[in-house]
Scaffold this motif. Structure first.
Motif, PDB file in Angstrom:
ATOM      1  N   UNK B 327       0.843  -1.197   0.000  1.00 48.05           N
ATOM      2  CA  UNK B 327       0.000   0.000   0.000  1.00 48.05           C
ATOM      3  C   UNK B 327       0.882   1.253   0.000  1.00 48.05           C
ATOM      4  N   UNK B 328       1.453   1.546  -1.146  1.00 47.60           N
ATOM      5  CA  UNK B 328       2.452   2.628  -1.171  1.00 47.60           C
ATOM      6  C   UNK B 328       1.873   3.988  -0.800  1.00 47.60           C
ATOM      7  N   UNK B 329       0.596   4.228  -1.111  1.00 52.79           N
ATOM      8  CA  UNK B 329       0.027   5.542  -0.789  1.00 52.79           C
ATOM      9  C   UNK B 329      -0.094   5.758   0.717  1.00 52.79           C
ATOM     10  N   UNK B 330      -0.359   4.680   1.430  1.00 53.09           N
ATOM     11  CA  UNK B 330      -0.452   4.797   2.891  1.00 53.09           C
ATOM     12  C   UNK B 330       0.899   5.220   3.461  1.00 53.09           C
ATOM     13  N   UNK B 331       1.953   4.621   2.934  1.00 52.41           N
ATOM     14  CA  UNK B 331       3.307   4.988   3.382  1.00 52.41           C
ATOM     15  C   UNK B 331       3.611   6.426   2.984  1.00 52.41           C
ATOM     16  N   UNK B 332       3.295   6.776   1.754  1.00 47.99           N
ATOM     17  CA  UNK B 332       3.593   8.114   1.247  1.00 47.99           C
ATOM     18  C   UNK B 332       3.010   9.194   2.152  1.00 47.99           C
ATOM     19  N   UNK B 333       1.800   8.943   2.636  1.00 49.83           N
ATOM     20  CA  UNK B 333       1.164   9.960   3.498  1.00 49.83           C
ATOM     21  C   UNK B 333       1.894  10.157   4.818  1.00 49.83           C
ATOM     22  N   UNK B 334       2.694   9.165   5.199  1.00 49.24           N
ATOM     23  CA  UNK B 334       3.416   9.279   6.475  1.00 49.24           C
ATOM     24  C   UNK B 334       4.779   9.958   6.315  1.00 49.24           C
ATOM     25  N   UNK B 335       5.164  10.233   5.079  1.00 46.60           N
ATOM     26  CA  UNK B 335       6.490  10.838   4.844  1.00 46.60           C
ATOM     27  C   UNK B 335       6.396  12.351   4.987  1.00 46.60           C
ATOM     28  N   UNK B 336       7.180  12.888   5.908  1.00 46.03           N
ATOM     29  CA  UNK B 336       7.203  14.335   6.115  1.00 46.03           C
ATOM     30  C   UNK B 336       8.348  15.000   5.373  1.00 46.03           C
ATOM     31  N   UNK B 337       9.482  14.292   5.271  1.00 49.28           N
ATOM     32  CA  UNK B 337      10.680  14.941   4.745  1.00 49.28           C
ATOM     33  C   UNK B 337      11.282  14.148   3.585  1.00 49.28           C
ATOM     34  N   UNK B 338      11.132  14.677   2.369  1.00 50.24           N
ATOM     35  CA  UNK B 338      11.766  14.085   1.190  1.00 50.24           C
ATOM     36  C   UNK B 338      11.667  15.124   0.086  1.00 50.24           C
ATOM     37  N   UNK B 339      12.619  15.113  -0.841  1.00 48.15           N
ATOM     38  CA  UNK B 339      12.548  16.045  -1.963  1.00 48.15           C
ATOM     39  C   UNK B 339      11.398  15.683  -2.892  1.00 48.15           C
ATOM     40  N   UNK B 340      11.367  14.424  -3.317  1.00 50.61           N
ATOM     41  CA  UNK B 340      10.280  13.943  -4.170  1.00 50.61           C
ATOM     42  C   UNK B 340       9.998  12.489  -3.814  1.00 50.61           C
ATOM     43  N   UNK B 341       8.726  12.123  -3.902  1.00 53.99           N
ATOM     44  CA  UNK B 341       8.298  10.767  -3.560  1.00 53.99           C
ATOM     45  C   UNK B 341       7.717  10.103  -4.806  1.00 53.99           C
ATOM     46  N   UNK B 342       8.111   8.871  -5.048  1.00 54.04           N
ATOM     47  CA  UNK B 342       7.613   8.110  -6.202  1.00 54.04           C
ATOM     48  C   UNK B 342       6.849   6.907  -5.669  1.00 54.04           C
TER      49      UNK B 342
END
Lengths: 427, 427
Positions: B327-342
């Motif tokens: 479930x990559x979108x669930x993880x993505x929502x938890x990321x606060x600090x990154x230049x770009x997320x794929x």
């Protein structure tokens, strides 16, 4: 005050002292000591330079309550109203995530995230301005920064000024440390036992503080390193000389490197302002500072037209610009480069310095050509999120692979192509 | 590729060379020469360092047309589509002025103004990436910058790479100069007979270019000085080892300081990826570079949970983050600090490097904790405009004067009070 004809352009060039090499060495040593010895180094430097022997760096809740209880209640109300105005305007700057749908159920998202932690430096002595506490703290808090910390050098008695504690409480800051100078910047950047590291440091300071900010830049973000303050005023024959003079002097009283420039189409006004400046200077408590500034960096320029005045001011890109002409809004619309613009005679600069709601931390020394005053944007960052569906990838990957190979980055091409090695999987 | 257990955090710390003192001296001399001798210095340095004897610095329209006519037409279509995607997404970032009404017909305006002129540095040789031309130029043009200039070092034959000219034409840039190195940065900052000065300089370059950008910073704005590129990948047992490996290698092929980190909850995947990396490395044209990067700065970490992986990545704040989990979108929502997320396996990093529309100029070396990728905001600035009506001033000035006196700035208090000396005037 000197009067000159406006030729092509005006310059703000001031020969402000360059960084002293001895200072650089001292600052680097302080930073190293704080990194190695933590709180112990902070206590030592505070005793050495501030003359205060502390056993605890953090300001207690009682200290804040005491300051608040003994503070003039009218001034508390004034500060609260100023804070409410600043909060209201900065709330307008808050930005929303962007959701940008692409074809085939794919999308780009642009995520706005506040910084985790920010440190605000507040200078000691007479430069401990409660207005600066509000101007630095409120944009960070409005941006959503969870942890906003103040550091400020204590008096010999180990106290911070009541006005700083009161402003901090009004802004909503409860984490305040009695430590200043390069040691405070080092603590904010690298952390000690008492003070956890932050991600960004803002706020004005003396030359040691400015040097320390430069040194820790990269480990943390810093705000701009401000130069001396400056004002330009565009005025025509409808302006009043006493008002213009008092506004020039409000700038000049900051420090002897401050710059105050009037550009006017009226020769009469130019002469009257020059006289008024002299008259008012004699009655100003900070006469000596203001006189130094006016003599060295104060100028009155006679422009042939308001158009020429606008052009020169756009070239100058002043930190503050006041417009006192018959149609000030028409002039304001022609200004491309300025930190802040004050329109008409009832909007003198102190209206923005203290109260209207705009920020008073502004770009100096012509940098308004390419930079902006402190704002909510300074406390957030943006992350792009890309989602390509299998169908989208299928359609686009050959183009991406070709572009990668054009740049001789075969590994990039294989990365997008590697997905084709399997079929029917998805997520 | 080394596999380790994920403990508290991951570090990207790389001992990239510090600025060489000899280089600093050289760069300062180059800047001085360009300031004194203008074009003459540019011609001299271009002959000395690029081996090209030029009589004219500016690329002619004919040269651009020639490059375009001889360029692969499929690649032109690919670049045009990439440019359209970048333009479309960056248009979403364009901001409007804020009009904020206050009481009594007063107001604050927040004016967005593009910079007047921007210079884009494009490196020579194999690092002359057409994708970088698009990524740097389009945000500036979308922001409304009227003058966008490219500088790039010529070949011995006095030519710029066709791919750069083609990308410039597609982006809409017509002012291009054959000059590189510190001399190009000096020309952009201070201007010469041929090249008018700009307000901001962006784009990557070698260590001389980076040093020169630091030297002219303050006279003009500069973009961040990028460190080596990096990727972090969060993957669980649903990810495919060959895909993960190819993505790690796409990063590693950039240069030997590039960093590629996998954080996975699957021990099986960890082992398979390590094997795959070795297999794929042997088939990679840039094997030597990629191997150096993987050996020194490539790591596979085994996390106990996806939660632990997220925490470590937030601490790391990587330039690029790929998420290949169930479930990559669930993880993505938890990321606060990154230049770009794929997000997900069909969105590997090259999708964003070249094509999706997001910017590929991103914060490196954990600075994504407090900074963002290149965007339209980098080419605008904000000016606050304050208008107080007479009635508003009448009501508010006593508060402003009190706050000024609290800070012992009597001149500020008198500036707002001076308006009371007259009655009935207005503008």
């Amino acid at each position: 005050m000197q009067i000159a004809k406006l030729s092509d352009s005006i310059s703000l060039q001031r020969s402000v002292e360059q960084a002293n090499v001895d200072h650089v060495t001292t600052v680097r040593e302080v930073i190293d000591q704080v990194r190695i010895n933590g709180d112990k180094a902070l206590f030592n430097y505070t005793e050495k330079w501030d003359g205060a022997k502390l056993t605890c760096l953090r300001v207690t809740e009682e200290e804040v309550e005491e300051a608040f209880a003994s503070f003039d209640s009218q001034l508390i109300k004034d500060l609260e109203e100023a804070a409410a105005n600043i909060r209201a305007f900065h709330l307008q700057q808050v930005r929303q995530n962007i959701d940008f749908p692409l074809a085939k159920s794919s999308y780009i998202q642009y995520k706005i995230t506040p910084l985790d932690a920010v440190g605000l430096y507040v200078p000691g002595g007479t430069a401990a301005y409660p207005s600066s506490v509000l101007m630095n703290a409120i944009p960070a808090i409005v941006a959503g920064v969870k942890r906003v910390v103040i550091v400020s050098p204590p008096s010999k008695e180990g106290k911070l000024p009541a006005s700083v504690l009161v402003a901090a409480k009004i802004a909503g800051i409860t984490e305040i440390y009695k430590v200043g100078g390069a040691q405070a910047i080092a603590a904010l950047a690298y952390g000690t036992e008492s003070i956890r590291a932050v991600d960004k440091i803002t706020g004005p300071g003396n030359s040691y503080v400015a040097l320390a900010k430069r040194e820790v830049f990269g480990k943390v973000a810093i705000d701009m390193i401000a130069g001396p303050s400056e004002i330009a005023i565009i005025a025509d024959e409808t302006a009043f000389a006493d008002e213009v003079a008092s506004d020039l002097l409000a700038q000049a009283e900051h420090d002897r490197f401050a710059s105050a420039v009037l550009v006017t189409t009226s020769v009469r006004l130019a002469k009257e302002v020059a006289d008024e400046v002299e008259t008012q200077l004699k009655q100003l408590p900070r006469e000596e500072i203001a006189r130094g500034s006016i003599e060295n960096f104060g100028r009155i320029y006679i422009a042939e037209s308001l158009g020429q005045a606008v052009e020169a001011v756009n070239e100058l890109a002043p930190e503050h610009l006041e417009i006192m002409t018959e149609q000030p809004e028409v002039i304001s619309e022609q200004i491309k480069h300025a930190g802040a613009i004050f329109v008409g005679r009832f909007s003198s600069e102190p209206v923005g310095d203290y109260f209207a709601g705009t920020n008073h931390v502004l770009p100096t020394n012509s940098t308004a050509r390419f930079s902006s005053g402190l704002c909510v944007d300074d406390f957030i960052k943006k992350t792009s999120v890309v989602y390509y569906s299998e169908e989208m990838w299928q359609e686009q990957y050959p183009k991406i692979a070709r572009l990668a190979r054009l740049e001789q980055l075969e590994g990039h091409a294989r990365s997008v192509e590697s997905r084709s090695w399997k079929k029917g999987d998805s997520n």
